[in-house]
Enzyme design. Structure first.
Site, mmCIF file in Angstrom:
data_model
loop_
_atom_site.group_PDB
_atom_site.id
_atom_site.type_symbol
_atom_site.label_atom_id
_atom_site.label_comp_id
_atom_site.label_asym_id
_atom_site.label_seq_id
_atom_site.Cartn_x
_atom_site.Cartn_y
_atom_site.Cartn_z
ATOM 1 N N THR A 127 -8.789 3.041 12.376
ATOM 2 C CA THR A 127 -9.021 3.809 13.604
ATOM 3 C C THR A 127 -10.350 3.463 14.282
ATOM 4 O O THR A 127 -10.399 3.259 15.496
ATOM 5 C CB THR A 127 -9.003 5.321 13.295
ATOM 6 O OG1 THR A 127 -7.790 5.629 12.639
ATOM 7 C CG2 THR A 127 -9.111 6.152 14.559
ATOM 8 N N GLY A 161 -10.877 7.690 7.120
ATOM 9 C CA GLY A 161 -11.987 8.580 7.456
ATOM 10 C C GLY A 161 -13.274 7.868 7.835
ATOM 11 O O GLY A 161 -14.154 8.466 8.439
ATOM 12 N N LYS A 194 0.878 -1.182 0.000
ATOM 13 C CA LYS A 194 0.000 0.000 0.000
ATOM 14 C C LYS A 194 0.908 1.223 0.000
ATOM 15 O O LYS A 194 1.721 1.405 0.909
ATOM 16 C CB LYS A 194 -0.898 0.003 1.236
ATOM 17 C CG LYS A 194 -1.820 1.202 1.278
ATOM 18 C CD LYS A 194 -2.621 1.271 2.562
ATOM 19 C CE LYS A 194 -3.208 2.665 2.706
ATOM 20 N NZ LYS A 194 -3.713 2.914 4.053
#
Lengths: 263, 369
Positions: free
Chosen positions: A214, A192, A104
């Site tokens: 997260t 996000g 990535k």
């Protein structure tokens, strides 16, 4: 009656590697590495990203890689790279360290918002794709760059939903929609996404997968959160495949008065 | 344009007066905002805001978890020389303090490095006094090169240098620079640094900027609390960090809150920073700059550090020894220390505390390639 979607092959491919789960996860931000394996089991995630800068084969304690079950594929990331050249070096080190061919790309020069540098990302993708890596580039949603990444040999496009860690969801929705429309590669909404409902929305929109770190890692119960995201991703995917009716800005009668004229 | 112009601009500013004018409504208003401006920083650093510590703490904890996750990075300091030509009146390495000075040879540095690396630590902070004649750039370059064999991240807390000199050290493998302004108050600064190279306030203030231009990827700055008026220092340190964040978006910025503790030759702190002020400053900084690194040293007690884990700290030193050669070469009683370590727990003990607090201790979070 059997649903049409159950008869379709809905396998996700990055390069020629097949995945049945469309939820990608991450290893960062967990209170303990021990929670990673149960989270993976609950979420069904088959691809997990690891910051190579946190990998320490000589660690006195258990190294981050040792927390990941063998059945789950590792997606090393180039977190910490500020230039394309650094990202390339990190990718090569990851491969040498036995992390496989997936990479990535994260090229970030903005430490405040951690927004990606698309030019550097594209450059690193060009080089690494030629070297046989399966490249998943994290990028600012941009149609031109999407095409360029495709030509450069990327295996997927990873636009951000909102800045990393913000849990704000699909702030970039209109741009991501355009990318989904034009991309011939799988589109993975990365960064996000803070709630399962946002993951479902991305999948309903036609994203091929989402990456969530997260929101799972910093939840009170990462195992339950992993499961919740998995279900949301499945629901969103199913809704997309079912081709739900589009939103309309004007009313449309379900039995049009003039329908007989066309019949 | 540099941060010096901002300092000059603020010299006529009545900090005390402004802090006193802050009302509860101002604090509440700042607490409601997602993105804080300078006035909000003022509001949250005021005495009035001490009635709002709990909501500030909750918001700070949430922001920290959001941006840094449930992790605390660990590092160890390594003092390689205590020679110093400065006369800082508050420092144990002050050139006026008589004690046998030591400088490690490169071989000794390697032994110390191996001893620290054996604890599992992969991030190191190299410290020296300010004595370029004793610790020239060539010596520091060699030290960094040796350290690279043992550590994935090398930070420097050495005397301020020119940009070109920093370039040499970055090239050798150093990635992070720590430099404390000690006090942002120019009058107090003058009083505290009567002679030596360090007497040049502006050269020191602009050190982080030279470091960033030279290629350091992380900057750690701060004031030494105990010298100037604490609220003003906390405000100016945050404005400095904010300036650097805006000016150098590719550099990670951290703040520390070192408080004066006892050391040989040291003066009594003029302004004691209380625990409550310490916590308030940390919280205000976090709310003002959500991506800011906050470093907590072993100057603080174990009990206090255990609490700070939950309040926005992102980086802890641990297993620290602040005398030259103390890790493998000398025992504690022989060493002259720059300051006394209050939390003397081992790396393992600190890591266990972090785990028990619900966080993950991270020994390696960096790799310069």
């Amino acid at each position: 009656m059997m649903s049409t979607i159950q008869t379709q092959d809905d396998t996700l491919y990055f390069g020629d590697v097949a995945f049945s789960s469309r939820l990608l996860t991450g290893t960062g931000k967990f209170a303990s590495g021990d929670i990673i394996a149960p989270m993976l089991a609950a979420s069904g995630s088959e691809l997990i990203t690891v910051a190579l800068r946190r990998v320490d084969p000589n660690a006195k304690e258990k190294d981050i890689l040792q927390y990941i079950p063998k059945s789950v594929r590792i997606l090393p990331n180039t977190s910490g790279a500020r230039t394309a050249e650094e990202a390339v070096r990190i990718a090569r080190i990851a491969r040498e360290a036995g992390c496989g061919d997936f990479i990535k790309i994260e090229v970030i020069t903005d430490m405040k918002y951690l927004l990606p540098d698309n030019a550097g990302t594209l450059r690193a993708t060009e080089i690494l794709a030629k070297e046989g890596f399966i490249v998943l580039p994290y990028m600012m949603p941009d149609i031109t760059v999407t095409k360029q990444l495709h030509d450069a040999g990327a295996a997927a496009i990873m636009p951000l939903g909102a800045p990393i860690g913000t849990n704000r969801g699909l702030e970039m929705k209109p741009m991501i929609k355009r990318i989904i429309e034009i991309s011939k590669l799988p589109v993975v909404v990365d960064a996000g996404i803070g709630r399962p409902s946002q993951a479902a929305e991305a999948m309903e929109m036609g994203a091929d997968a989402v990456l969530v770190n997260t929101a799972i890692a910093t939840s009170h119960d990462p195992v339950a959160a992993g499961k919740a995201f998995a279900l949301a991703v499945q629901a969103g995917r199913m809704a997309y495949l079912a081709q739900l009716a589009e939103e309309k800005e004007y009313a449309e009668a379900s039995s049009p008065l003039t329908g007989f004229l066309r019949s | 344009m540099s941060f010096m112009s901002r300092i000059l601009e603020l010299e006529s500013f009545d900090f005390d007066g402004h802090f006193q004018e802050v009302t509860s409504a101002d604090v509440e208003n700042s607490l409601r905002k997602d993105e804080l401006r300078e006035q909000d920083l003022f509001n949250l650093l005021s005495k009035t805001a001490q009635d709002y510590l709990e909501p500030m703490a909750r918001k700070a904890q949430k922001l920290t978890r959001q941006h840094f996750g449930n992790i605390i990075s660990l590092y160890a300091p390594l003092y390689i020389s205590d020679y110093c030509s400065n006369a800082c009146v508050y420092c144990g390495f002050n050139c006026g303090v008589q004690f046998p000075r030591t400088k490690l040879t490169i071989e000794e540095i390697e032994r110390e490095a191996a001893a620290i690396a054996a604890t599992g630590m992969r991030h190191i902070l190299i410290l020296t006094g300010e004595a370029p004649a004793q610790t020239p750039i060539s010596y520091l370059e060699e030290a960094v090169t040796v350290m690279k064999k043992y550590f994935s991240s090398i930070a420097l807390e050495i005397f301020p240098m020119d940009e070109e000199e920093y370039r040499v050290l970055c090239k050798a493998g150093a990635d992070s620079l720590t430099v404390y302004q000690e006090t942002y108050d120019r009058e107090v600064y003058k009083e505290m640094h009567p002679r030596g190279r360090k007497a040049d306030y502006e050269y020191r203030l602009l050190t982080p900027e030279r470091g960033a231009r030279a290629g350091f990827r992380a900057l750690n700055i701060g004031a030494l609390f105990g010298l100037g008026e604490p609220r003003k220092e906390a405000c100016l340190a945050a404005l400095h960090a904010h300036y650097l964040e805006q000016e150098f978006p590719d550099v990670e910025i951290s703040l520390s809150l070192p408080r004066m503790t006892k050391a040989k030759g040291i003066i009594e702190p003029k302004n004691i920073l209380s625990d409550i002020d310490f916590v308030q400053f940390m919280l205000a900084w976090r709310l003002f700059m959500p991506r800011l690194g906050i470093t907590i040293s072993t100057r603080e007690s174990a009990e206090f550090r255990d609490r700070l884990v939950h309040l926005g700290a992102t980086r802890f030193s641990s297993g620290s020894k602040t005398g030259v050669g103390e890790y493998s070469l000398k025992n504690h009683h022989d060493a002259t220390v720059q300051f006394e370590v209050t939390d003397d727990r081992s790396v393992d003990e600190v890591a266990d505390m972090i785990r028990q607090s619900g966080y993950q201790p991270v020994f390696k979070d960096w790799e310069l390639v």
